[in-house]
Scaffold this motif. Structure first.
Motif, PDB file in Angstrom:
ATOM      1  N   GLN A  31       0.843  -1.190   0.000  1.00  0.00           N
ATOM      2  CA  GLN A  31       0.000   0.000   0.000  1.00  0.00           C
ATOM      3  C   GLN A  31       0.880   1.241   0.000  1.00  0.00           C
ATOM      4  O   GLN A  31       2.104   1.136  -0.011  1.00  0.00           O
ATOM      5  CB  GLN A  31      -0.930  -0.020   1.203  1.00  0.00           C
ATOM      6  N   SER A  32       0.248   2.388   0.023  1.00  0.00           N
ATOM      7  CA  SER A  32       0.973   3.652  -0.026  1.00  0.00           C
ATOM      8  C   SER A  32       1.921   3.781   1.175  1.00  0.00           C
ATOM      9  O   SER A  32       1.534   3.564   2.316  1.00  0.00           O
ATOM     10  CB  SER A  32      -0.037   4.797  -0.022  1.00  0.00           C
ATOM     11  N   ILE A  33       3.167   4.150   0.880  1.00  0.00           N
ATOM     12  CA  ILE A  33       4.204   4.280   1.904  1.00  0.00           C
ATOM     13  C   ILE A  33       4.498   5.759   2.111  1.00  0.00           C
ATOM     14  O   ILE A  33       4.710   6.499   1.157  1.00  0.00           O
ATOM     15  CB  ILE A  33       5.488   3.548   1.474  1.00  0.00           C
ATOM     16  N   THR A  34       4.496   6.190   3.361  1.00  0.00           N
ATOM     17  CA  THR A  34       4.883   7.554   3.701  1.00  0.00           C
ATOM     18  C   THR A  34       6.387   7.571   3.940  1.00  0.00           C
ATOM     19  O   THR A  34       6.895   6.871   4.819  1.00  0.00           O
ATOM     20  CB  THR A  34       4.152   8.030   4.970  1.00  0.00           C
ATOM     21  N   ILE A  46       6.926   4.452   6.319  1.00  0.00           N
ATOM     22  CA  ILE A  46       5.965   3.819   7.216  1.00  0.00           C
ATOM     23  C   ILE A  46       4.635   3.635   6.495  1.00  0.00           C
ATOM     24  O   ILE A  46       4.340   4.343   5.525  1.00  0.00           O
ATOM     25  CB  ILE A  46       5.750   4.646   8.504  1.00  0.00           C
ATOM     26  N   VAL A  47       3.851   2.659   6.956  1.00  0.00           N
ATOM     27  CA  VAL A  47       2.490   2.455   6.454  1.00  0.00           C
ATOM     28  C   VAL A  47       1.554   2.343   7.649  1.00  0.00           C
ATOM     29  O   VAL A  47       1.967   1.960   8.750  1.00  0.00           O
ATOM     30  CB  VAL A  47       2.352   1.185   5.571  1.00  0.00           C
ATOM     31  N   ASN A  48       0.300   2.668   7.403  1.00  0.00           N
ATOM     32  CA  ASN A  48      -0.743   2.500   8.404  1.00  0.00           C
ATOM     33  C   ASN A  48      -1.460   1.194   8.070  1.00  0.00           C
ATOM     34  O   ASN A  48      -2.168   1.097   7.080  1.00  0.00           O
ATOM     35  CB  ASN A  48      -1.709   3.676   8.363  1.00  0.00           C
ATOM     36  N   LEU A  49      -1.246   0.198   8.902  1.00  0.00           N
ATOM     37  CA  LEU A  49      -1.829  -1.120   8.669  1.00  0.00           C
ATOM     38  C   LEU A  49      -2.861  -1.402   9.750  1.00  0.00           C
ATOM     39  O   LEU A  49      -2.506  -1.687  10.899  1.00  0.00           O
ATOM     40  CB  LEU A  49      -0.721  -2.169   8.674  1.00  0.00           C
ATOM     41  N   VAL A  56       8.684   0.222   7.055  1.00  0.00           N
ATOM     42  CA  VAL A  56       8.748  -0.662   5.895  1.00  0.00           C
ATOM     43  C   VAL A  56      10.181  -0.705   5.375  1.00  0.00           C
ATOM     44  O   VAL A  56      10.812   0.335   5.193  1.00  0.00           O
ATOM     45  CB  VAL A  56       7.797  -0.172   4.777  1.00  0.00           C
ATOM     46  N   ILE A  57      10.665  -1.915   5.128  1.00  0.00           N
ATOM     47  CA  ILE A  57      12.022  -2.131   4.633  1.00  0.00           C
ATOM     48  C   ILE A  57      11.957  -2.836   3.291  1.00  0.00           C
ATOM     49  O   ILE A  57      11.205  -3.806   3.118  1.00  0.00           O
ATOM     50  CB  ILE A  57      12.826  -2.982   5.636  1.00  0.00           C
ATOM     51  N   ASP A  58      12.741  -2.363   2.328  1.00  0.00           N
ATOM     52  CA  ASP A  58      12.888  -3.039   1.042  1.00  0.00           C
ATOM     53  C   ASP A  58      13.884  -4.175   1.260  1.00  0.00           C
ATOM     54  O   ASP A  58      15.084  -3.936   1.443  1.00  0.00           O
ATOM     55  CB  ASP A  58      13.398  -2.049  -0.006  1.00  0.00           C
ATOM     56  N   LEU A  59      13.393  -5.409   1.284  1.00  0.00           N
ATOM     57  CA  LEU A  59      14.247  -6.541   1.613  1.00  0.00           C
ATOM     58  C   LEU A  59      15.341  -6.743   0.567  1.00  0.00           C
ATOM     59  O   LEU A  59      16.458  -7.129   0.912  1.00  0.00           O
ATOM     60  CB  LEU A  59      13.427  -7.815   1.804  1.00  0.00           C
ATOM     61  N   ASP A  85       7.113  -4.391  15.075  1.00  0.00           N
ATOM     62  CA  ASP A  85       6.541  -4.893  13.825  1.00  0.00           C
ATOM     63  C   ASP A  85       7.185  -4.140  12.670  1.00  0.00           C
ATOM     64  O   ASP A  85       7.288  -2.911  12.693  1.00  0.00           O
ATOM     65  CB  ASP A  85       5.026  -4.687  13.790  1.00  0.00           C
ATOM     66  N   VAL A  86       7.626  -4.885  11.663  1.00  0.00           N
ATOM     67  CA  VAL A  86       8.304  -4.325  10.503  1.00  0.00           C
ATOM     68  C   VAL A  86       7.712  -4.977   9.255  1.00  0.00           C
ATOM     69  O   VAL A  86       7.486  -6.186   9.229  1.00  0.00           O
ATOM     70  CB  VAL A  86       9.823  -4.625  10.560  1.00  0.00           C
ATOM     71  N   GLY A  87       7.469  -4.168   8.220  1.00  0.00           N
ATOM     72  CA  GLY A  87       7.005  -4.696   6.944  1.00  0.00           C
ATOM     73  C   GLY A  87       8.174  -4.879   6.003  1.00  0.00           C
ATOM     74  O   GLY A  87       8.977  -3.967   5.821  1.00  0.00           O
ATOM     75  N   LEU A  88       8.299  -6.064   5.434  1.00  0.00           N
ATOM     76  CA  LEU A  88       9.358  -6.358   4.471  1.00  0.00           C
ATOM     77  C   LEU A  88       8.747  -6.406   3.075  1.00  0.00           C
ATOM     78  O   LEU A  88       7.843  -7.212   2.822  1.00  0.00           O
ATOM     79  CB  LEU A  88      10.015  -7.703   4.782  1.00  0.00           C
TER      80      LEU A  88
END
Length: 163
Positions: A31-34, A46-49, A56-59, A85-88
């Motif tokens: 989704q949209s990343i700030t 960051i994202v609002n989940l 958010v990290i680009d793996l 919590d981290v989004g990959l």
């Protein structure tokens, strides 16, 4: 001791990696990343989940690979690293696989460098090799400090902006 482990199979370019399912909280559409300025290049923002703001990290970039273009298959694999919590961002996350402990080999000595200690092992499967990642070791202590600062930033922003 368990004879099998369950892994979420993720794809980065043409390579497949596995993450122990116990380390994965959810798999989401991207989704949209700030964007947050002055963070390491692989921290995309960051994202609002569902009411929770997560970094958010680009793996690909974290693993020193070229970033991929985002497609309909791109996913955000949400993991917990050192209680954050981290989004990959991954190219795809399509399946869960049972892997026998006998199929897992230690990482080759050439890769046993502190910089890449996040490799848990190599799973030798019938027609493929799966590189197993330990997400707890994916981030350095400095990375965790950055992510905690992002977490504090979002908590401060969410407290009514009283100045």
């Amino acid at each position: 001791m368990e004879q099998n482990i369950k892994c979420v199979v993720i794809k980065l370019h043409n390579e497949q990696f596995g993450i122990d399912i116990h380390q994965v909280r959810s798999i989401e559409r991207l989704q949209s990343i700030t964007v947050i300025p002055q963070t390491p290049s692989y921290v995309k923002g960051i994202v609002n989940l569902r009411g929770n703001v997560i970094p958010v990290i680009d793996l690909c970039q974290r693993l020193s690979m070229e970033s991929s273009s985002y497609t309909d298959q791109t996913r955000l694999v949400v993991v917990t690293v050192k209680e954050i919590d981290v989004g990959l961002i991954v190219d795809a996350a399509n399946e869960v696989m049972d892997i026998s402990r006998e199929q897992i080999q230690p990482t080759p000595t050439i890769t046993q460098d502190k910089k890449i200690n996040f490799l848990y092992g190599i799973a030798k499967l019938e027609n493929q090799i799966l590189i197993l990642l330990d997400v707890e070791k994916l981030l350095s202590n400095d990375d965790v400090i950055h992510l905690e600062q992002l977490k504090e930033l979002k908590e401060n922003l969410g407290e009514g902006d009283e100045l």
